[in-house]
Design a protein around this motif. Structure first.
Motif, short mmCIF file in Angstrom:
data_model
loop_
_atom_site.label_atom_id
_atom_site.label_comp_id
_atom_site.label_asym_id
_atom_site.label_seq_id
_atom_site.Cartn_x
_atom_site.Cartn_y
_atom_site.Cartn_z
N PRO A 77 39.85 41.23 23.89
CA PRO A 77 39.46 40.40 25.22
C PRO A 77 38.38 40.12 26.52
CG PRO A 77 40.66 41.57 25.92
CD PRO A 77 40.29 42.02 24.37
N THR A 78 38.11 38.68 26.71
CA THR A 78 36.70 39.24 27.73
C THR A 78 37.22 39.00 28.96
OG1 THR A 78 36.12 36.33 27.56
CG2 THR A 78 35.02 38.49 25.81
N VAL A 79 36.80 39.93 29.95
CA VAL A 79 36.89 39.33 31.21
C VAL A 79 35.47 39.27 32.55
CG1 VAL A 79 37.43 40.88 33.60
CG2 VAL A 79 38.13 42.12 30.86
N GLY A 80 35.86 37.97 33.11
CA GLY A 80 35.48 37.56 33.61
C GLY A 80 35.83 36.83 35.11
N GLY A 81 35.36 35.93 35.95
CA GLY A 81 36.01 35.06 37.01
C GLY A 81 35.74 35.86 38.28
N THR A 82 35.80 35.34 39.59
CA THR A 82 35.51 36.12 40.75
C THR A 82 36.76 37.21 40.71
OG1 THR A 82 34.86 34.37 42.26
CG2 THR A 82 35.47 35.74 42.68
N GLY A 83 35.85 38.44 40.91
CA GLY A 83 36.43 39.68 41.07
C GLY A 83 36.49 39.94 39.68
N ASN A 84 36.94 39.89 38.80
CA ASN A 84 37.06 40.02 36.91
C ASN A 84 38.35 39.76 37.24
OD1 ASN A 84 34.65 40.55 36.00
ND2 ASN A 84 34.72 43.31 37.04
N ARG A 86 39.95 36.97 35.05
CA ARG A 86 40.18 36.12 34.28
C ARG A 86 39.77 36.97 33.51
NH1 ARG A 86 41.26 31.04 36.70
NH2 ARG A 86 41.50 30.27 34.83
N VAL A 87 40.93 36.44 32.24
CA VAL A 87 41.03 37.44 31.16
C VAL A 87 41.06 35.79 29.45
CG1 VAL A 87 41.83 38.85 29.37
CG2 VAL A 87 42.36 39.27 32.18
N SER A 88 40.30 36.07 29.34
CA SER A 88 40.06 35.44 28.30
C SER A 88 39.59 36.09 26.41
CB SER A 88 38.26 34.57 28.21
OG SER A 88 38.43 34.08 29.08
N ALA A 89 40.69 35.44 26.17
CA ALA A 89 41.09 35.77 24.15
C ALA A 89 41.45 34.98 23.66
CB ALA A 89 42.39 36.33 25.33
N ARG A 90 40.38 34.61 22.50
CA ARG A 90 40.55 33.80 21.24
C ARG A 90 40.90 34.16 20.49
NH1 ARG A 90 37.19 30.39 22.11
NH2 ARG A 90 35.31 30.29 24.82
#
Length: 306
Positions: A77-84, A86-90
């Motif tokens: 997964p990748t972590v991002g967004g304001t203040g980390n 949000r987690v994106s997983a494909r």
């Protein structure tokens, strides 16, 4: 014929070097595509994308642990967004609703009930349709640009410009294939906008070539080549400033942007760089080659009457 322009480098005289470099890069891209194809994202192949808001700072290892608890261990997964937060997983497969619920429950167990998820599922038919529409979009954009240049200039300018902008688009595709970078819908947007920015640089140079061609007399091919070189250098500052203005924005997006737009920004950086290179080193010398042995028309007389 003197154009009162300081030609610091003979781009036209060294065109064979640029053509060879471009041909080798194109060949490497073709080989990579034949052997490895593109690293398609979930937008172009069947699969599921989950964008999970956890409501607090997350780390990639914590997100991997949550996925492992749901029985998924082969997804990074990748972590991002304001203040980390949000987690994106494909996922390469279309997840069932039961599996999606299981993943959400695993994240809720780790981060609390404030966890929410946005799920996008792409079926095999939808992925194939997106791929076909993408190819048509690039072809239609290229043909439309070629027709526009033919109406504004002539067919030699149009053909040289179209070859160069297709080269720019292919460079982005080739480098993403060679380095196995993921191709998704934002990548396609970057390729199409690359074509738009690329033609702008070429139009600026071609417009100056046409102007110098109209009001100059050229007795041989050497003088014509000198005119093309002078046209390139007369428009060099404008082209550089235009490209740099957009390139700075793209670099900032790549450095400071979230993970979801980094590859888009990278594709833009590659496309803008290639567009500036091809405008100077490919399109203009290619027009000179297409011009062949045809002698330009004599200079038009400029009236001095008020």
């Amino acid at each position: 014929m003197n154009f009162n322009t300081k030609i610091r480098y003979d781009f036209v005289g060294n065109r064979n070097k640029f053509f060879l470099f471009s041909a080798l890069l194109t060949l490497a891209g073709i080989i990579s595509l034949l052997l490895f194809n593109l690293n398609f994202g979930v937008d172009f192949k069947a699969g599921t994308n989950m964008d999970i808001s956890v409501g607090k700072a997350a780390t990639q290892q914590d997100a991997k642990d949550a996925l492992a608890k749901a029985g998924i261990e082969d997804v990074t997964p990748t972590v991002g967004g304001t203040g980390n937060d949000r987690v994106s997983a494909r996922f390469d497969e279309v997840l069932t609703q039961a599996k999606i619920t299981e993943i959400q429950d695993a994240f809720k167990a780790k981060y609390g009930d404030q966890v929410s998820a946005e799920v996008n599922v792409v079926s095999p038919d939808m992925a194939q349709e997106l791929g076909i529409k993408t190819i048509w979009a690039i072809l239609i954009a290229s043909v439309a640009i070629m027709l526009y240049v033919m109406l504004r200039f002539e067919w030699r300018f149009a053909l040289a410009a179209n070859i160069a902008i297709l080269y720019d688009a292919f460079v982005v595709v080739a480098l993403f294939s060679i380095f196995r970078l993921e191709v998704d819908l934002p990548f396609i947007a970057a390729v199409l906008t690359t074509i738009g920015y690329s033609i702008n640089d070429k139009i600026v140079i071609f417009d100056r070539i046409r102007e110098n061609l109209r009001f100059g007399q050229f007795k041989n091919r050497e003088q014509l080549a000198e005119m093309v070189n002078a046209s390139i250098w007369q428009t060099m500052a404008r082209n550089i400033y235009t490209v740099l203005a957009v390139l700075i924005v793209a670099v900032c997006l790549f450095i400071f942007g979230s993970e979801s737009i980094k590859l888009f920004a990278l594709a833009k950086i590659i496309g803008l760089t290639s567009g500036a290179y091809s405008s100077i080193c490919i399109a203009s010398p290619l027009w000179l080659l297409l011009k062949g042995k045809q002698q330009p028309k004599k200079a038009a007389k400029v009236s001095t009457q008020p």
